[in-house]
Write a protein that holds these residues in place. Structure first.
Motif, PDB file in Angstrom:
ATOM      1  N   PHE A   1     -28.358 -71.852  12.335  1.00  0.00           N
ATOM      2  CA  PHE A   1     -29.554 -71.084  11.941  1.00  0.00           C
ATOM      3  C   PHE A   1     -28.982 -70.278  10.853  1.00  0.00           C
ATOM      4  N   ASN A   2     -27.601 -69.419  11.210  1.00  0.00           N
ATOM      5  CA  ASN A   2     -27.263 -68.403  10.115  1.00  0.00           C
ATOM      6  C   ASN A   2     -27.022 -69.330   9.045  1.00  0.00           C
ATOM      7  N   GLY A   3     -26.395 -70.353   9.007  1.00  0.00           N
ATOM      8  CA  GLY A   3     -26.298 -71.142   7.838  1.00  0.00           C
ATOM      9  C   GLY A   3     -27.429 -71.476   7.089  1.00  0.00           C
ATOM     10  N   VAL A   4     -28.603 -71.835   7.483  1.00  0.00           N
ATOM     11  CA  VAL A   4     -29.828 -71.903   6.964  1.00  0.00           C
ATOM     12  C   VAL A   4     -30.395 -70.740   6.466  1.00  0.00           C
ATOM     13  N   MET A   5     -30.106 -69.674   6.863  1.00  0.00           N
ATOM     14  CA  MET A   5     -30.400 -68.243   6.401  1.00  0.00           C
ATOM     15  C   MET A   5     -29.648 -67.844   5.151  1.00  0.00           C
ATOM     16  N   LYS A   6     -28.410 -68.318   5.335  1.00  0.00           N
ATOM     17  CA  LYS A   6     -27.542 -67.845   4.081  1.00  0.00           C
ATOM     18  C   LYS A   6     -27.952 -68.833   2.948  1.00  0.00           C
TER      19      LYS A   6
END
Length: 547
Positions: free
Chosen positions: A300-305
């Motif tokens: 989910f951090n990767g999607v946000m990034k």
């Protein structure tokens, strides 16, 4: 004829298995109509009672319905094999109490066989050294319970309740009894344990430890993200809503499944109350993201990034962030220290697929995020949920029909426990336990209540093992088979001097020899209530039921 399709172990093309009528070529697919007929046959001698149960509140899962009528889709019937499978249990007859006079024969029985003995007929007591239980009158049982409670009033007592088939009024009375009569905040439920991570994360990010959306969002959303949950097994009614949306809204919601395991029921499902779906099935998942176990935050951090660094956030997103959120700059700064290589390695998901998910979410108008215990039952459970909520906030997906965050509960009245304050750190309504709120509740209830937070279930069991909890009061539940480290739990229960259980049926927990004595009291299920009562579903909808 399509070519190049995957072939299953029986040599049949995948397309043939999927589109064969009623999914009969899928070996593990539920046989809905066969099982409906089986329910009729199994309850042939009590069809009137079975019909009464079906027209009452559903105790199959936390979605809740009013009898056979669905609450989300008007004029729609509600068929659910989970619920049908509970009819026999609900109508089970009482056993002869003499069967528990000697427990040697039951010592190796599995829990299911013990429950199938039948309903508890009368109050039962077993003292240390006894071979089994002896029957008591209700007057004798109440006197015994009162004697034990007088001896150990205060923090030497612990209170625990299950979350299946218990209504709001019972939950409220239970926690009030623990605090006013028991004079302790050592009160907890299995409801809080399952989604404690969700409650903590939602409280920290949104201020309220509960869902922001409703079940109708499953139909109205343009995109539905399912993370760490298997609706087909646990809340099959929810798939009725997805089928309704996909059939009437041009394939929406688009469903993104984020899970470590590819659940067959989330790929294609046959909804029995929709003729077309019952015959040919409905495709559920439009995109499957196989995340590594423990890699949810990284994904989910990767999607946000991707949203931030690839400029996928639109003006309306940034306006929502600026007007309705705080801490976004700090989040962006934290993401800057995490490379895509690191996030991909930790999550097991490629940057390309992270970007694909980010693009879908950025381009849609309404998105709903749904998760289950696949996110919460981790050491990083709260962080997992926070990562989902941060994504919803950045996209402005809150406060509108079809947009929100929904922790999907399991048991039939699980949400009620939290709302009614069955937790060691909150009073009813989510009020934190402290001097000020304790004085307020003392005034309302006309009796003093303790102002110090109590012990949750795990610490209560640890305190019992140390000999500090002398009396444990349980309404339903099976701590032996549901808590970690069964040997430790058994030892703790054996060391607890006195135990009082309120339950419909016996289980392995109740058969553990007590430190001094155990008292078992039979209870009614909610289909036998003679008064109006209420329940709360996973989306915080309150429904009233009457005799």
């Amino acid at each position: 004829m399509p070519t190049g399709q995957p072939v299953d172990g029986k040599g049949l093309p995948r397309w043939l298995r999927d589109y064969f009528p009623f999914g009969l070529l899928h070996a593990n697919k539920p046989r809905h109509f066969r099982d409906i007929l089986k329910t009729v046959v199994d309850n042939a001698g009590q069809l009137g009672d079975a019909w009464r149960v079906l027209n009452g509140p559903c105790n199959g899962c936390a979605l809740q319905t009013d009898g056979l009528r669905d609450n989300v889709i008007p004029d729609s019937p509600h068929f659910c094999l989970t619920r049908l499978g509970l009819i026999e249990e609900t109508l089970r007859r009482s056993f002869d109490p003499r069967r528990l006079a000697d427990l040697i024969a039951l010592s190796d029985w599995p829990n299911e066989d013990i429950e199938h003995l039948g309903r508890i007929p009368v109050p039962l007591v077993r003292r240390r050294g006894d071979r089994g239980f002896a029957a008591l009158s209700y007057e004798e049982a109440y006197d015994l319970a009162a004697e034990w409670m007088r001896r150990f009033r205060g923090d030497r007592m612990g209170f625990f309740t299950t979350s299946k088939g218990i209504n709001n009024e019972e939950y409220f009375a239970f926690q009030q009894f623990a605090r006013v009569v028991g004079q302790t905040n050592n009160v907890d439920s299995c409801a809080r344990q399952c989604h404690a991570a969700s409650v903590a994360a939602l409280k920290a990010t949104l201020g309220v430890g509960a869902a922001s959306g409703s079940l109708s969002d499953f139909i109205e959303a343009d995109v539905l993200v399912l993370a760490g949950t298997n609706l087909a097994n646990n809340q099959p009614l929810a798939l009725r809503y997805l089928e309704q949306g996909k059939r009437t809204r041009g394939g929406r919601p688009r469903v993104i499944v984020v899970n470590s395991y590819r659940e067959p029921g989330l790929e294609r499902y046959w909804v029995p109350s929709s003729p077309g779906s019952a015959l040919f099935g409905t495709r559920i998942a439009d995109l499957f993201v196989q995340v590594r176990v423990g890699g949810d935050v990284a994904f989910f951090n990767g999607v946000m990034k991707c949203l931030v660094e690839e400029n996928l956030l639109g003006e309306h997103h940034r306006r929502f962030i600026g007007e309705r959120t705080a801490g976004f700059a700090e989040l962006v700064g934290a993401l800057g220290t995490q490379s895509f290589e690191f996030l991909s390695e930790q999550s097991g998901v490629s940057r390309r697929q992270m970007r694909e998910v980010a693009t879908i979410l950025a381009d849609c108008d309404k998105a709903t995020f749904v998760w289950g215990m696949g996110l919460t039952q981790h050491a990083t459970g709260s962080d997992n949920v926070k990562a989902v909520v941060h994504l919803a906030l950045a996209l402005g997906q809150l406060g509108r029909p079809g947009a929100g965050v929904v922790p999907l509960r399991g048991q039939s009245s699980v949400q009620s426990a939290g709302e009614c304050g069955v937790a060691p750190n909150i009073f009813p309504g989510g009020e934190p336990i402290k001097e000020e709120t304790a004085r307020r509740f003392s005034d309302w209830w006309g009796a003093p209540v303790p102002a110090r937070p109590g012990l949750a279930t795990g610490p209560m069991i640890e305190a019992a093992e140390r000999g500090e909890i002398k009396l444990l009061v349980c309404v339903g539940g099976n701590l032996l088979d549901t808590m970690p480290d069964r040997r430790f739990v058994r030892r703790a229960l054996e060391k607890t001097a006195y135990r009082i259980r309120f339950d419909v049926m016996m289980n392995r927990d109740a058969l553990i020899e007590p430190g001094e004595a155990i008292l078992v009291l039979p209870v009614r299920n909610w289909y036998e209530w003679q008064h109006v009562f209420t329940t709360t579903s996973t989306d915080r909808t309150i429904r009233a039921f009457g005799p």
